[in-house]
Design a protein around this motif. Sequence first.
Motif, PDB file in Angstrom:
ATOM      1  N   ALA A   1     -35.181  -1.984  66.144  1.00 44.53           N
ATOM      2  CA  ALA A   1     -34.115  -1.040  66.483  1.00 44.53           C
ATOM      3  C   ALA A   1     -33.281  -0.674  65.258  1.00 44.53           C
ATOM      4  O   ALA A   1     -32.786   0.446  65.162  1.00 44.53           O
ATOM      5  CB  ALA A   1     -33.233  -1.640  67.579  1.00 44.53           C
ATOM      6  N   VAL A   2     -33.141  -1.662  64.343  1.00 45.90           N
ATOM      7  CA  VAL A   2     -32.434  -1.382  63.086  1.00 45.90           C
ATOM      8  C   VAL A   2     -33.361  -1.780  61.939  1.00 45.90           C
ATOM      9  O   VAL A   2     -33.850  -2.908  61.894  1.00 45.90           O
ATOM     10  CB  VAL A   2     -31.112  -2.179  62.998  1.00 45.90           C
ATOM     11  CG1 VAL A   2     -30.406  -1.889  61.671  1.00 45.90           C
ATOM     12  CG2 VAL A   2     -30.198  -1.826  64.176  1.00 45.90           C
ATOM     13  N   PHE A   3     -33.617  -0.860  61.029  1.00 47.51           N
ATOM     14  CA  PHE A   3     -34.464  -1.141  59.869  1.00 47.51           C
ATOM     15  C   PHE A   3     -33.650  -0.912  58.601  1.00 47.51           C
ATOM     16  O   PHE A   3     -33.154   0.195  58.378  1.00 47.51           O
ATOM     17  CB  PHE A   3     -35.696  -0.232  59.880  1.00 47.51           C
ATOM     18  CG  PHE A   3     -36.452  -0.223  58.578  1.00 47.51           C
ATOM     19  CD1 PHE A   3     -37.127  -1.364  58.142  1.00 47.51           C
ATOM     20  CD2 PHE A   3     -36.455   0.891  57.757  1.00 47.51           C
ATOM     21  CE1 PHE A   3     -37.799  -1.374  56.935  1.00 47.51           C
ATOM     22  CE2 PHE A   3     -37.122   0.897  56.545  1.00 47.51           C
ATOM     23  CZ  PHE A   3     -37.801  -0.250  56.123  1.00 47.51           C
ATOM     24  N   GLU A   4     -33.449  -1.985  57.818  1.00 45.52           N
ATOM     25  CA  GLU A   4     -32.670  -1.920  56.583  1.00 45.52           C
ATOM     26  C   GLU A   4     -31.348  -1.183  56.806  1.00 45.52           C
ATOM     27  O   GLU A   4     -30.958  -0.306  56.027  1.00 45.52           O
ATOM     28  CB  GLU A   4     -33.500  -1.289  55.452  1.00 45.52           C
ATOM     29  CG  GLU A   4     -34.711  -2.153  55.113  1.00 45.52           C
ATOM     30  CD  GLU A   4     -35.516  -1.686  53.901  1.00 45.52           C
ATOM     31  OE1 GLU A   4     -35.297  -0.559  53.422  1.00 45.52           O
ATOM     32  OE2 GLU A   4     -36.353  -2.489  53.432  1.00 45.52           O
ATOM     33  N   GLY A   5     -30.688  -1.543  57.891  1.00 43.76           N
ATOM     34  CA  GLY A   5     -29.365  -0.985  58.189  1.00 43.76           C
ATOM     35  C   GLY A   5     -29.396   0.354  58.908  1.00 43.76           C
ATOM     36  O   GLY A   5     -28.348   0.874  59.307  1.00 43.76           O
ATOM     37  N   GLN A   6     -30.590   0.936  59.089  1.00 41.69           N
ATOM     38  CA  GLN A   6     -30.703   2.258  59.717  1.00 41.69           C
ATOM     39  C   GLN A   6     -31.157   2.129  61.173  1.00 41.69           C
ATOM     40  O   GLN A   6     -32.269   1.660  61.432  1.00 41.69           O
ATOM     41  CB  GLN A   6     -31.759   3.083  58.980  1.00 41.69           C
ATOM     42  CG  GLN A   6     -31.388   3.375  57.551  1.00 41.69           C
ATOM     43  CD  GLN A   6     -31.546   4.856  57.275  1.00 41.69           C
ATOM     44  OE1 GLN A   6     -30.804   5.682  57.824  1.00 41.69           O
ATOM     45  NE2 GLN A   6     -32.517   5.193  56.459  1.00 41.69           N
ATOM     46  N   PRO A   7     -30.307   2.575  62.113  1.00 36.90           N
ATOM     47  CA  PRO A   7     -30.703   2.504  63.526  1.00 36.90           C
ATOM     48  C   PRO A   7     -31.629   3.653  63.905  1.00 36.90           C
ATOM     49  O   PRO A   7     -31.699   4.662  63.203  1.00 36.90           O
ATOM     50  CB  PRO A   7     -29.367   2.632  64.265  1.00 36.90           C
ATOM     51  CG  PRO A   7     -28.506   3.454  63.348  1.00 36.90           C
ATOM     52  CD  PRO A   7     -28.957   3.139  61.927  1.00 36.90           C
TER      53      PRO A   7
END
Length: 236
Positions: free
Chosen positions: A183-189
């Motif tokens: 759901a969140v990848f490297e701080g990006q939702p």
Amino acid sequence: MWRATVLTIFPEMFPGPLALSLAGKALGSGLWALDMVDIRAHAGDKHHTVDDTPAGGGPGMVMKADVLARAIDASPADGRPRLLMSPRGAPLTQARIAALAKGDGAVVICGRYEGIDERLIAARGLEEVSVGDYVLSGGEIAALALIDACVRLLPGVMGKEASGAEESFADGLLEYPQYTRPAVFEGQPIPDVLTGGDHSKVKAWRRAEAERLTRERRPDLWAAYSAKAARKPDKP
Ligand code: SAH
């Protein structure tokens, strides 16, 4: 059954990548067929010569019309389009691919060297098609791209989850962006709208993103799409 017949001096390049994944499974289960014609087998001399020096001079070699004509004439004359892979050809589009996939298949001729004798193109009614504005060293990789694009559209080849109906070019637009877990990848939702469960909002967001990407990246496609939408204002 949809059938591709490939004329090449490198039959060992086939099926190559078409033996794997979706295309390979479909080939194995008889959803389509592939046969190769070795152009060299149709050379008339003991050295199996398929090329000669260009008339008028210049670099490289040209594929001989007589040898190619024999190779074409030895392939079944069953009404399938005869496509010559060529950087001078009409650029392939998803619409042309879809039309080819609906037919009985194609006879695909792979050039090598500087290309083929011009007289053969008219004599055998070849349709020149290009995979893009760059030059490959031979038509085989172009043929693989064309066949792969056709085969994935044949009934039963793709799962129904990937029907092709929403893909890039299907309606004249590039495809919308895709996301999956986490759901969140490297701080990006993932954009909220895609996880909110409102299908009509998802649909509207995807359409807007597809339009935005097409406008930004492909002014040529955008102009054609806008013109079509203007003709049918109730069905954008
Ligand atoms: N001298 C030619 C290029 C020959 S490349 C020219 O300038 O137009 C050798 C062969 O590779 C061609 O005959 C063709 O079959 C294939 N080929 C190269 N680029 C291609 C492309 N963009 N699309 C389809 N086939 C291509």
